[in-house]
Design a protein around this motif. Sequence first.
Motif, PDB file in Angstrom:
ATOM      1  N   SER A   8       0.440  -1.128  -0.453  1.00  0.00           N
ATOM      2  CA  SER A   8      -0.141  -0.041   0.593  1.00  0.00           C
ATOM      3  C   SER A   8       0.627   1.289  -0.022  1.00  0.00           C
ATOM      4  N   TRP A   9       0.910   2.137  -0.742  1.00  0.00           N
ATOM      5  CA  TRP A   9       1.217   3.197  -1.017  1.00  0.00           C
ATOM      6  C   TRP A   9       0.440   4.744  -0.552  1.00  0.00           C
ATOM      7  N   SER A  10       1.208   5.716  -0.089  1.00  0.00           N
ATOM      8  CA  SER A  10       0.684   6.848   0.206  1.00  0.00           C
ATOM      9  C   SER A  10       1.306   8.459   0.204  1.00  0.00           C
ATOM     10  N   TYR A  11       0.919   9.020  -0.340  1.00  0.00           N
ATOM     11  CA  TYR A  11       1.107  10.547  -1.184  1.00  0.00           C
ATOM     12  C   TYR A  11       0.795  11.687  -0.478  1.00  0.00           C
ATOM     13  N   THR A  12       2.299  12.297  -0.450  1.00  0.00           N
ATOM     14  CA  THR A  12       1.810  13.437  -0.141  1.00  0.00           C
ATOM     15  C   THR A  12       2.249  14.260  -1.356  1.00  0.00           C
ATOM     16  N   LEU A  13       0.545  15.141  -1.230  1.00  0.00           N
ATOM     17  CA  LEU A  13       0.497  15.691  -2.725  1.00  0.00           C
ATOM     18  C   LEU A  13       0.969  17.229  -2.327  1.00  0.00           C
ATOM     19  N   PRO A  14       1.253  17.623  -3.502  1.00  0.00           N
ATOM     20  CA  PRO A  14       2.284  19.356  -3.209  1.00  0.00           C
ATOM     21  C   PRO A  14       0.968  20.241  -3.166  1.00  0.00           C
ATOM     22  N   GLU A  15       1.464  21.249  -2.496  1.00  0.00           N
ATOM     23  CA  GLU A  15       0.423  22.292  -2.747  1.00  0.00           C
ATOM     24  C   GLU A  15       0.112  23.626  -4.363  1.00  0.00           C
ATOM     25  N   PRO A  16      -0.241  23.019  -4.652  1.00  0.00           N
ATOM     26  CA  PRO A  16      -1.021  24.312  -5.941  1.00  0.00           C
ATOM     27  C   PRO A  16      -0.057  25.147  -5.975  1.00  0.00           C
ATOM     28  N   CYS A  17      -0.073  25.712  -7.254  1.00  0.00           N
ATOM     29  CA  CYS A  17       0.815  26.970  -7.731  1.00  0.00           C
ATOM     30  C   CYS A  17       0.189  28.198  -7.198  1.00  0.00           C
ATOM     31  N   ALA A  18       0.745  29.446  -6.578  1.00  0.00           N
ATOM     32  CA  ALA A  18      -0.317  30.822  -6.094  1.00  0.00           C
ATOM     33  C   ALA A  18      -0.656  31.378  -7.931  1.00  0.00           C
ATOM     34  N   PRO A  19      -1.579  31.443  -8.164  1.00  0.00           N
ATOM     35  CA  PRO A  19      -2.086  32.252  -9.270  1.00  0.00           C
ATOM     36  C   PRO A  19      -1.752  33.636  -9.496  1.00  0.00           C
ATOM     37  N   LEU A  20      -1.224  33.909 -11.057  1.00  0.00           N
ATOM     38  CA  LEU A  20      -0.638  34.832 -11.189  1.00  0.00           C
ATOM     39  C   LEU A  20      -1.074  36.020 -11.531  1.00  0.00           C
ATOM     40  N   SER A 292      -7.429  14.274  -6.173  1.00  0.00           N
ATOM     41  CA  SER A 292      -7.318  15.547  -7.452  1.00  0.00           C
ATOM     42  C   SER A 292      -8.898  15.869  -8.513  1.00  0.00           C
ATOM     43  N   CYS A 293      -9.485  15.797  -8.629  1.00  0.00           N
ATOM     44  CA  CYS A 293     -10.698  16.319  -9.274  1.00  0.00           C
ATOM     45  C   CYS A 293     -10.479  16.716 -10.600  1.00  0.00           C
ATOM     46  N   ALA A 294     -10.091  15.486 -11.221  1.00  0.00           N
ATOM     47  CA  ALA A 294      -9.783  15.392 -12.776  1.00  0.00           C
ATOM     48  C   ALA A 294      -8.236  16.346 -12.824  1.00  0.00           C
ATOM     49  N   HIS A 295      -8.145  16.306 -12.018  1.00  0.00           N
ATOM     50  CA  HIS A 295      -6.280  17.727 -11.956  1.00  0.00           C
ATOM     51  C   HIS A 295      -4.940  16.627 -11.379  1.00  0.00           C
ATOM     52  N   CYS A 296      -4.063  16.376 -12.165  1.00  0.00           N
ATOM     53  CA  CYS A 296      -2.835  15.884 -11.560  1.00  0.00           C
ATOM     54  C   CYS A 296      -2.183  17.015 -10.711  1.00  0.00           C
ATOM     55  N   PRO A 297      -1.942  16.385  -9.103  1.00  0.00           N
ATOM     56  CA  PRO A 297      -1.437  17.699  -8.832  1.00  0.00           C
ATOM     57  C   PRO A 297       0.256  18.179  -8.971  1.00  0.00           C
ATOM     58  N   TRP A 298       0.528  16.707  -9.457  1.00  0.00           N
ATOM     59  CA  TRP A 298       2.004  16.803  -9.714  1.00  0.00           C
ATOM     60  C   TRP A 298       2.347  18.002 -11.278  1.00  0.00           C
ATOM     61  N   MET A 299       1.534  17.556 -12.151  1.00  0.00           N
ATOM     62  CA  MET A 299       1.643  17.986 -13.177  1.00  0.00           C
ATOM     63  C   MET A 299       0.982  19.945 -13.200  1.00  0.00           C
ATOM     64  N   GLY A 300       0.795  19.540 -12.220  1.00  0.00           N
ATOM     65  CA  GLY A 300       0.285  21.619 -11.278  1.00  0.00           C
ATOM     66  C   GLY A 300       1.315  22.241 -10.906  1.00  0.00           C
ATOM     67  N   MET A 301       2.629  21.100 -10.888  1.00  0.00           N
ATOM     68  CA  MET A 301       3.965  22.052 -10.312  1.00  0.00           C
ATOM     69  C   MET A 301       4.057  23.045 -10.974  1.00  0.00           C
ATOM     70  N   ASN A 302       4.109  22.450 -12.720  1.00  0.00           N
ATOM     71  CA  ASN A 302       3.993  23.550 -13.739  1.00  0.00           C
ATOM     72  C   ASN A 302       3.556  25.068 -13.559  1.00  0.00           C
ATOM     73  N   SER A 303       4.683  25.929 -13.520  1.00  0.00           N
ATOM     74  CA  SER A 303       3.882  27.307 -14.031  1.00  0.00           C
ATOM     75  C   SER A 303       5.224  27.977 -14.312  1.00  0.00           C
TER      76      SER A 303
END
Length: 350
Positions: A8-20, A292-303
């Motif tokens: 079993s795995w658990s993941y620490t999800l990243p914080e979303p980037c602050a909007p610009l 995640s609600c159809a949004h990959c939190p790790w893809m969201g780290m790209n800004s």
Amino acid sequence: MIQAPDISWSYTLPEPCAPLSAEQTESYRARIKALLKEKNAVLVAHYYTDPEIQALAEETGGYVADSLEMARLGRDHPASTLVVAGVRFMGETAKILSPEKRVVMPALDAECSLDLSCPVDEFSDFCDQHPDHTVVVYANTSAAVKARADWVVTSSIALEIVDHLESEGQKIIWGPDIHLGRYIQQQTGAEMVLWRGRCIVHDEFKASAIAELRKQYPDSALLVHPESPEDVVAMADAVGSTSQLIKAASELPNKQLIIATERGIFYKIQQLCPDKELMAAPTGGTGATCQSCAHCPWMGMNSLQRICEALESGDSSHEIEVDAEIREKALVPLNRMLDFSASLKAQGKI
Ligand code: 13P
Ligand code: SF4
């Protein structure tokens, strides 16, 4: 019957980037454009990154692509630096294929739950226990797992490769995505042992909630990435990789599309089909947890800010490195996939 270990795995999800702000966005866009030229760099972005990143890649002569194409396009582009906007395995794949290039990423800790759910030691031990099996791994894995594999596949080419292996009578260990593995197994009839990894985004789509939505939109078509659960895949009008879903969105006559994959893909579909109405497949329903609600939190780290930082940094804070021995081993199954795909293309089969 052989079963993969139940880890079993658990993941620490990243914080979303602050909007610009609009002003900040414009300033980063201008800076990135100048830096790409100055550093002889090209921006290669995945379809799941934010729309402003995809738009910038297109405007600057870079690419927006699925994971297979990202690897190929980055390798074949003459730039000396690749800026890979995606998750870490995509940057590692680019580095394995182009060791002479500098590969930077906006966030080196942009993970993927499939990669995390397939630690190399456990996976390798399991493979060692079944030496009569061919090891096929999804591209969404670490360089070390690829180095342990006979074949690497992406969802664009997995069916064709497993079909080929099945025709040769090979038994397969498949890792890490259990849903994609099951789908491929059902389509090809191959003998496959499935590792039990899951994508935290696709695993959350709910068949019952999708059925409710379809009642409201009876003329809609449902497009599903095969990392989704079996009952969701079974309802689909089109199943496929990101690029295959984009193609299906253009070709299907339906004006309303329900889409069960990461919502970053809407940018490209809407660009190609401006007259279609796009709806995100629901992740709610009984038992939903919706991390995640159809949004990959790790893809969201790209800004934009981080792309700028990656281009400005001259140190290792954004640079992908792959151990030379692992790289050499991982290159073999990766090239096998690329050669196989090129030969199918040459024959007009894909
Ligand atoms: P593709 O290989 O279709 O680009 O998908 C990658 C991915 O991460 C899917 O979740
Ligand atoms: Fe990994 Fe899923 Fe994110 Fe794709 S959407 S990168 S499979 S966690």
